[in-house]
Every structure is written in C-alpha cells, then in structure tokens.
Design an enzyme around this catalytic site. Structure first.
Site, PDB file in Angstrom:
ATOM      1  N   LYS A 162      37.147  34.087  36.244  1.00  0.00           N
ATOM      2  CA  LYS A 162      36.660  35.277  36.939  1.00  0.00           C
ATOM      3  C   LYS A 162      35.138  35.271  36.908  1.00  0.00           C
ATOM      4  O   LYS A 162      34.532  35.079  35.833  1.00  0.00           O
ATOM      5  CB  LYS A 162      37.187  36.537  36.245  1.00  0.00           C
ATOM      6  N   ASP A 190      37.322  33.130  40.964  1.00  0.00           N
ATOM      7  CA  ASP A 190      37.638  34.379  41.658  1.00  0.00           C
ATOM      8  C   ASP A 190      36.506  35.366  41.428  1.00  0.00           C
ATOM      9  O   ASP A 190      36.274  35.794  40.302  1.00  0.00           O
ATOM     10  CB  ASP A 190      38.957  34.961  41.132  1.00  0.00           C
ATOM     11  N   GLU A 216      38.163  32.516  45.235  1.00  0.00           N
ATOM     12  CA  GLU A 216      38.750  33.700  45.864  1.00  0.00           C
ATOM     13  C   GLU A 216      37.686  34.758  46.124  1.00  0.00           C
ATOM     14  O   GLU A 216      36.810  34.985  45.294  1.00  0.00           O
ATOM     15  CB  GLU A 216      39.800  34.327  44.928  1.00  0.00           C
ATOM     16  N   ASP A 241      41.507  37.183  49.391  1.00  0.00           N
ATOM     17  CA  ASP A 241      42.473  37.906  48.556  1.00  0.00           C
ATOM     18  C   ASP A 241      42.469  39.394  48.933  1.00  0.00           C
ATOM     19  O   ASP A 241      43.317  39.840  49.704  1.00  0.00           O
ATOM     20  CB  ASP A 241      42.150  37.694  47.072  1.00  0.00           C
ATOM     21  N   LYS A 265      49.840  38.647  47.501  1.00  0.00           N
ATOM     22  CA  LYS A 265      50.369  39.341  46.321  1.00  0.00           C
ATOM     23  C   LYS A 265      51.393  40.350  46.802  1.00  0.00           C
ATOM     24  O   LYS A 265      51.145  41.095  47.750  1.00  0.00           O
ATOM     25  CB  LYS A 265      49.247  40.084  45.585  1.00  0.00           C
TER      26      LYS A 265
HETATM   27 MG    MG Z   1      41.819  37.448  43.343  1.00  0.00          MG
END
Ligand code: MG
Length: 365
Positions: A162, A190, A216, A241, A265
């Site tokens: 992240k 991401d 992402e 995303d 998702k």
């Molecule tokens: Mg993501």
C-alpha cells in the site's frame, strides 16, 4: 425452491494488527452475515462489508435495508437466480454490499442444490486453488521490510504494498522491500487514489526498474483523464479499482483508455452476477482482471475465490482480507503457500460455527 426466511447478523471482529491505507486506518472488521433459509432445507450464506468511503454504506444502512426488504425476499426462488437477483436489484438503488450479501447467499444455495462447488457451477472443471497476493499496509520502512520478510518466510510469493500517503517515503519503502525479498517475489502496488497525477508519475517512474506487476488506482476515482495520463507516462500497468463499481464504469474506463486492468470486488459490484458482467466486458476489451476484497470473513472471500477460479479473464487475486481477523467463524478456505484453496463441499464450501459467530454479533434481524 423458495426462500422461507432471511436472517442477518452484524458482526465486529478485532484485527490482529491495525491496517492502514491511504484512505484511513482500521482496527476492527465490521460486516453483516446473511443467512437465507429455503423450503428444501438448504441454507445459503452471504456477507456484506460496507464502507462509507467506497460503497457509501455502513453496517446500519445494510441492516436497515435488509430489514426493509426482508419480506420481499421471502418467497423468491433462488434457483431462478438471474430473475431473482434482477428483482432484488430493482427493489432499491445503490447499496452494493447489501446486494452482494444476498447475491452470494443465493449462489451458495444454487451450488448446494446442484451438489457442486460454486466454481464448477460457474464453469470451471478442475482447479481448486488460486494464487493470491498478501498486502502490507502503510507503515514505516523498517516495519514494512520486516513484514515482507515474514510473509516470504511463510511461503507468500506475491506481495502487494500500500502506497499513496507520502511519495518519497513510498519510493524508499518499496525499494527497501524489493532489496530485502530479492527478485523472485512478485510485487504489486496500490495507491488507493492517494496521489496527484504528477506524484503518481514520479513514484511509478522511479519504481520501474523494480519489476512491479501493476499499480492499483494511483489517482482519484473520478479522474479518468488523470489515470490515462499516468498510464501513458509509465511502463507499470495501471489497474482501476475505486473507479470501477459497475459494468457501466468499465465502459467509461475503456472509453477513456484509463487502465490496463480492472480490480473487481464483490462489495463494489453488488455480487457475483454483476462481477461476471464486468469481467465479460473486460475480456471483450482486452483488460485483465483481478478479484480483490475488503476486510472479509471466509464467506465473502470464498465467493471471490470461486469466481477467480471459474473465469479465465481473472488472472490475479488479492483475497487476503481474512488473514488479519483475530478469529473467523467461517472455515473452508485455506492459505497454503501463496494459494487460497477452496474446500470440496458444494456451494461456497464454507462451514459456519454459530457459537463463534455469536461472540461477535452486535445486532441482528
Ligand atoms: Mg485497491
């Protein structure tokens, strides 16, 4: 077959450690577990994980919605799932995670009714596992390196880092992780919308020599022109995303040339049915897909895992949302090496331990 009862349990489970991303930090998993009972003694489980920042929902809105539409769900036929889910979709606007819970539970019932694991029902004949990344939240450089090494020691070979809070620190952190884990470990990034276009280009260009698989959502979800700009300026593939919730959103991504890949998702799409529509559009347009997750128990994780196994266009998965839970009342998904395995039971293949579930229930319908 008819649905004869709908039960919902709001749960709050402590995480083993705080999880921080560019959008904020959390110490608890909060979700709603849905139980559909049918007149043929088949029970289906589903799960909603609302997020005020991503799906615009909270535990309260999910429980409120489910109690409002409960009576209209009772009597519907889960085996006519396309028609039934279409009807549920039309009952109310938005509320994707609440709809995902219903969609997942109905798919669980369907798989159980036909006596096959959901991925077989959805079309894949042989696989029973799919490789996943495991995520390192935002933390200082030394802690990130320690975390990465401990994951590699456990057999994880795909790490998702992240980033998105501090461009310079992000560059140092990712470089330190690559140096520590060596060249054989796959690294994905991401940014959770954390950068401006200029920052994203700067960070990604500096990280190009590190063999990064993709990044992402580098910039704000609405800034599709910015995404295209970042994409043009770096060799690292860009995955949309937060910009993609619905099938219509993917069409916008394609029109804007804004991404190379899409992260699907179930909590954003409203469940498996819409996720398949998104994946089909991506396949036609030549965009590869990932199945990602929120902080989820093995109920929603297994739904994502079955879908990842079933569809060819899904090349990546990021289904690690259950690993940080201090305890899970659902079993039937296991991580071995860098792969998540399904059980061989029908439907989602999960078993729910109601005694453990009860420990974490904060509200019920
Ligand atoms: Mg993501």
């Amino acid at each position: 077959m008819r649905i004869v009862d709908v039960k919902a349990f709001a749960v709050r489970i402590p995480l083993v450690e705080e999880f921080r991303i560019a959008l904020g930090a959390s110490k608890f998993h909060e979700g709603v577990i849905l139980k559909l009972l049918t007149d043929e003694d088949i029970t289906g489980y589903g799960e909603a994980v609302p997020s005020s920042r991503i799906t615009g929902e909270t535990i309260e809105t999910v429980m409120g919605l489910l109690s409002r539409i409960r009576k209209r769900i009772i009597g519907l036929d889960p085996l006519a799932y396309n028609e039934t889910l279409e009807q549920i979709d039309k009952m109310v606007l938005g509320n994707p995670s609440a709809k995902a819970a219903i969609d997942i539970a109905i798919h669980d019932v369907v798989g159980k009714a036909y006596g096959v694991p959901l991925c077989r029902f959805l079309g894949h004949g042989s696989l029973n596992s799919f490789e996943t990344s495991v995520t390192i939240g935002i933390m200082d450089k030394d802690s990130s390196v320690r975390k990465a090494l401990s994951l590699v020691e456990k057999g994880i070979s795909i790490i998702k880092v992240k980033i998105g809070l501090n461009p310079l620190e992000d560059i140092y952190r990712v470089k330190a992780i690559r140096k520590a884990v060596g060249d054989d470990i796959r690294i994905r990034l991401d940014a959770n919308q954390g950068y401006t276009v200029k920052q994203a280009v700067r960070v990604l260009r500096s990280l190009e020599p590190l063999d990064i698989e993709f990044c992402e959502q580098p910039v704000h979800w609405r800034d599709l022109d910015g995404m295209r700009e970042v994409r043009k300026m770096t060799e690292i593939p860009i995955m949309a995303d937060e910009s993609v919730h619905s099938p219509t959103d993917v069409i916008e991504i394609i029109k804007h040339d804004a991404a190379d890949m899409v992260n699907i998702k179930l909590m954003k799409s409203g469940g498996i049915r819409n996720a398949i529509k998104i994946a089909n559009i991506c396949e036609s347009a030549g965009l590869l897909c990932q199945i990602g997750c929120m902080s989820e128990t093995r109920i929603a994780i297994s739904a994502g895992l079955h879908l990842a196994i079933a569809l060819d266009i899904i090349k990546f998965s990021d289904l690690d949302g259950y690993i940080l839970l201090s305890e899970d009342f659902a079993s039937g998904v296991s991580l071995r090496g860098t792969c998540n395995f399904i059980s061989d039971k029908p439907g989602l293949g999960i078993t729910v331990n109601t005694k453990i579930l009860e420990k974490y229930v904060v509200a019920r319908i």
